[in-house]
Design a protein around this motif. Sequence first.
Motif, PDB file in Angstrom:
ATOM      1  N   ILE A 217       0.818  -1.223   0.000  1.00 25.63           N
ATOM      2  CA  ILE A 217       0.000   0.000   0.000  1.00 25.63           C
ATOM      3  C   ILE A 217       0.851   1.272   0.000  1.00 25.63           C
ATOM      4  O   ILE A 217       0.584   2.211  -0.746  1.00 25.63           O
ATOM      5  CB  ILE A 217      -0.954   0.009   1.225  1.00 25.63           C
ATOM      6  N   PHE A 218       1.901   1.287   0.831  1.00 25.71           N
ATOM      7  CA  PHE A 218       2.660   2.530   1.037  1.00 25.71           C
ATOM      8  C   PHE A 218       4.028   2.550   0.358  1.00 25.71           C
ATOM      9  O   PHE A 218       4.706   3.572   0.376  1.00 25.71           O
ATOM     10  CB  PHE A 218       2.848   2.782   2.543  1.00 25.71           C
ATOM     11  N   GLY A 219       4.424   1.420  -0.235  1.00 22.92           N
ATOM     12  CA  GLY A 219       5.704   1.381  -0.934  1.00 22.92           C
ATOM     13  C   GLY A 219       6.835   0.880  -0.041  1.00 22.92           C
ATOM     14  O   GLY A 219       6.643   0.531   1.126  1.00 22.92           O
ATOM     15  N   GLU A 220       8.021   0.829  -0.617  1.00 24.05           N
ATOM     16  CA  GLU A 220       9.186   0.282   0.079  1.00 24.05           C
ATOM     17  C   GLU A 220       9.781   1.295   1.051  1.00 24.05           C
ATOM     18  O   GLU A 220      10.662   2.075   0.703  1.00 24.05           O
ATOM     19  CB  GLU A 220      10.250  -0.173  -0.927  1.00 24.05           C
ATOM     20  N   LYS A 221       9.317   1.242   2.276  1.00 29.44           N
ATOM     21  CA  LYS A 221       9.861   2.117   3.314  1.00 29.44           C
ATOM     22  C   LYS A 221      10.877   1.337   4.142  1.00 29.44           C
ATOM     23  O   LYS A 221      10.711   0.138   4.381  1.00 29.44           O
ATOM     24  CB  LYS A 221       8.752   2.656   4.217  1.00 29.44           C
ATOM     25  N   ALA A 222      11.893   2.040   4.589  1.00 28.59           N
ATOM     26  CA  ALA A 222      12.996   1.399   5.311  1.00 28.59           C
ATOM     27  C   ALA A 222      12.514   0.653   6.555  1.00 28.59           C
ATOM     28  O   ALA A 222      12.948  -0.469   6.830  1.00 28.59           O
ATOM     29  CB  ALA A 222      14.026   2.453   5.700  1.00 28.59           C
ATOM     30  N   GLU A 223      11.596   1.288   7.316  1.00 27.69           N
ATOM     31  CA  GLU A 223      11.170   0.685   8.576  1.00 27.69           C
ATOM     32  C   GLU A 223      10.427  -0.634   8.381  1.00 27.69           C
ATOM     33  O   GLU A 223      10.480  -1.520   9.242  1.00 27.69           O
ATOM     34  CB  GLU A 223      10.301   1.659   9.393  1.00 27.69           C
ATOM     35  N   TYR A 224       9.756  -0.786   7.230  1.00 29.25           N
ATOM     36  CA  TYR A 224       9.061  -2.050   6.957  1.00 29.25           C
ATOM     37  C   TYR A 224      10.078  -3.180   6.798  1.00 29.25           C
ATOM     38  O   TYR A 224       9.907  -4.278   7.345  1.00 29.25           O
ATOM     39  CB  TYR A 224       8.222  -1.958   5.685  1.00 29.25           C
ATOM     40  N   TYR A 225      11.132  -2.909   6.045  1.00 25.71           N
ATOM     41  CA  TYR A 225      12.130  -3.950   5.781  1.00 25.71           C
ATOM     42  C   TYR A 225      12.984  -4.244   7.006  1.00 25.71           C
ATOM     43  O   TYR A 225      13.448  -5.379   7.186  1.00 25.71           O
ATOM     44  CB  TYR A 225      12.989  -3.559   4.574  1.00 25.71           C
ATOM     45  N   THR A 226      13.185  -3.252   7.857  1.00 25.93           N
ATOM     46  CA  THR A 226      13.899  -3.494   9.114  1.00 25.93           C
ATOM     47  C   THR A 226      13.152  -4.530   9.950  1.00 25.93           C
ATOM     48  O   THR A 226      13.737  -5.477  10.477  1.00 25.93           O
ATOM     49  CB  THR A 226      14.055  -2.178   9.904  1.00 25.93           C
ATOM     50  N   GLU A 227      11.830  -4.360  10.052  1.00 30.15           N
ATOM     51  CA  GLU A 227      11.009  -5.310  10.815  1.00 30.15           C
ATOM     52  C   GLU A 227      10.915  -6.658  10.112  1.00 30.15           C
ATOM     53  O   GLU A 227      10.972  -7.709  10.754  1.00 30.15           O
ATOM     54  CB  GLU A 227       9.610  -4.733  11.040  1.00 30.15           C
ATOM     55  N   LEU A 228      10.784  -6.633   8.785  1.00 29.64           N
ATOM     56  CA  LEU A 228      10.658  -7.871   8.014  1.00 29.64           C
ATOM     57  C   LEU A 228      11.951  -8.687   8.109  1.00 29.64           C
ATOM     58  O   LEU A 228      11.911  -9.924   8.215  1.00 29.64           O
ATOM     59  CB  LEU A 228      10.350  -7.534   6.549  1.00 29.64           C
ATOM     60  N   CYS A 229      13.076  -8.006   8.097  1.00 26.09           N
ATOM     61  CA  CYS A 229      14.385  -8.652   8.237  1.00 26.09           C
ATOM     62  C   CYS A 229      14.458  -9.412   9.561  1.00 26.09           C
ATOM     63  O   CYS A 229      14.820 -10.599   9.602  1.00 26.09           O
ATOM     64  CB  CYS A 229      15.472  -7.586   8.134  1.00 26.09           C
ATOM     65  N   GLN A 230      14.094  -8.746  10.650  1.00 26.12           N
ATOM     66  CA  GLN A 230      14.114  -9.377  11.970  1.00 26.12           C
ATOM     67  C   GLN A 230      13.106 -10.516  12.046  1.00 26.12           C
ATOM     68  O   GLN A 230      13.407 -11.596  12.574  1.00 26.12           O
ATOM     69  CB  GLN A 230      13.805  -8.330  13.043  1.00 26.12           C
ATOM     70  N   ASN A 231      11.920 -10.266  11.518  1.00 22.57           N
ATOM     71  CA  ASN A 231      10.829 -11.244  11.568  1.00 22.57           C
ATOM     72  C   ASN A 231      11.222 -12.560  10.894  1.00 22.57           C
ATOM     73  O   ASN A 231      11.092 -13.638  11.477  1.00 22.57           O
ATOM     74  CB  ASN A 231       9.596 -10.628  10.896  1.00 22.57           C
ATOM     75  N   TYR A 232      11.724 -12.471   9.675  1.00 20.06           N
ATOM     76  CA  TYR A 232      12.118 -13.678   8.938  1.00 20.06           C
ATOM     77  C   TYR A 232      13.282 -14.394   9.624  1.00 20.06           C
ATOM     78  O   TYR A 232      13.319 -15.626   9.673  1.00 20.06           O
ATOM     79  CB  TYR A 232      12.516 -13.317   7.510  1.00 20.06           C
ATOM     80  N   THR A 233      14.239 -13.633  10.147  1.00 22.27           N
ATOM     81  CA  THR A 233      15.402 -14.239  10.813  1.00 22.27           C
ATOM     82  C   THR A 233      14.970 -15.017  12.042  1.00 22.27           C
ATOM     83  O   THR A 233      15.417 -16.153  12.269  1.00 22.27           O
ATOM     84  CB  THR A 233      16.429 -13.159  11.210  1.00 22.27           C
ATOM     85  N   GLU A 234      14.096 -14.412  12.846  1.00 21.08           N
ATOM     86  CA  GLU A 234      13.637 -15.068  14.077  1.00 21.08           C
ATOM     87  C   GLU A 234      12.858 -16.347  13.792  1.00 21.08           C
ATOM     88  O   GLU A 234      12.882 -17.289  14.589  1.00 21.08           O
ATOM     89  CB  GLU A 234      12.764 -14.102  14.884  1.00 21.08           C
TER      90      GLU A 234
END
Length: 389
Positions: A217-234
């Motif tokens: 909806i809002f595009g590639e924002k840095a904060e989304y990928y920061t959370e997604l990075c942690q989420n997938y790793t965990e």
Amino acid sequence: MRNVKHLSLVILFFLGNSPILLSAENEQAKTDSAKVVNKTRSKAPTKTKQTKPKIVKVDKEKLAKRAELIRKKNISILKKKVAKTPSKELKQKLALYLMKDQQYKDAIEIYRDLLDPNDLKSYLNLAEAYRGNKAWLDEIRVLNQVIPKWPNYANLYFLQANAFKEIDKLDDATIKYRKTLSLQPKFEDAYWGLYEIFKLKKNNYEGRIILQDMIRIFGEKAEYYTELCQNYTEDSYFEEALAACQVAVRLSPKIAKNHVYLGLTQQYKGNNVQAEKILSYAARQFPGSSFAQESAGKVMQEKENYEVAAKFYRQCIRTDKSKVNCWKGYAQTNFQLGKYKESLKAYKIVCEKDRTVLTEFKKQAAILRINGKSDWYDKYTEAVTSCYY
């Protein structure tokens, strides 16, 4: 020349300050100015000493105190005015100053008095005052009064969701956030509210769905990928984590945990050399991140590079003295290096925070006895005994 001057006087007499005369005066001024410029240019340029502008240091604490004094003075003045002339306008102004001064209880009393069943803003003001006072149930109750009249106003449900989250009613908060999004599908803060709830519930799957919705909806924002990075790793989705963390590092290179999770992902994938490089870089680049220091310490400890690992753990402790894992790592690596004094001190601190270390602590004491370090064995044994009580 005299004739020209005489003609100018005649024109002045008849026209005064007419546009024609002003234009002529302007032209003459330009000519005179040009002459001055030409004379200046003909002279050799002189060097002028440039002085550096003075840097004025702003005392933020002093400014804050001054602002507080002004605010309190305004409150005192307004209270007197309201007592004399209790108009709605003066009361609203007083309540506003009270809110800024965090005198929420006094503000609540005024906003209660100003409630108007047909004025949504008056209810929102009261709800805000209750929120400032952390009276979450009262805030929810006030918002419930206006929802039947303004059922399509998304922010009412959003504010209620936040209040429910504060009192740990996460299911109710989820319902309210979803209601908000049904009315206003591009309400980004409501998406973040939902995401935070799923983090609290440790539901990474639902959290990823929210993050992916926000990216769509809002595009590639840095904060989304920061959370997604942690989420997938965990959740050990290492391929997805690698892709997300690489984007996160590209978009937010100054966020320490982006680098750390990228390094951990490489480690989990078996790319140990790459992991060591990334995690060591993160620890050096972000000395204030205890997470970066701890992660680098672990990877170096696993490589039996105890010297470097101990340095990372020491920096982690300096950054955050409450990090038990860093104290433990510092104790272990110093023991391996024969620095028994530093190790003993660290083990004692770990013991205060986590009694499960006792087994390991006793084992270290036994190693000292076997190696003939009787003095240190006695000190470690005494510390182990103290750890029981």
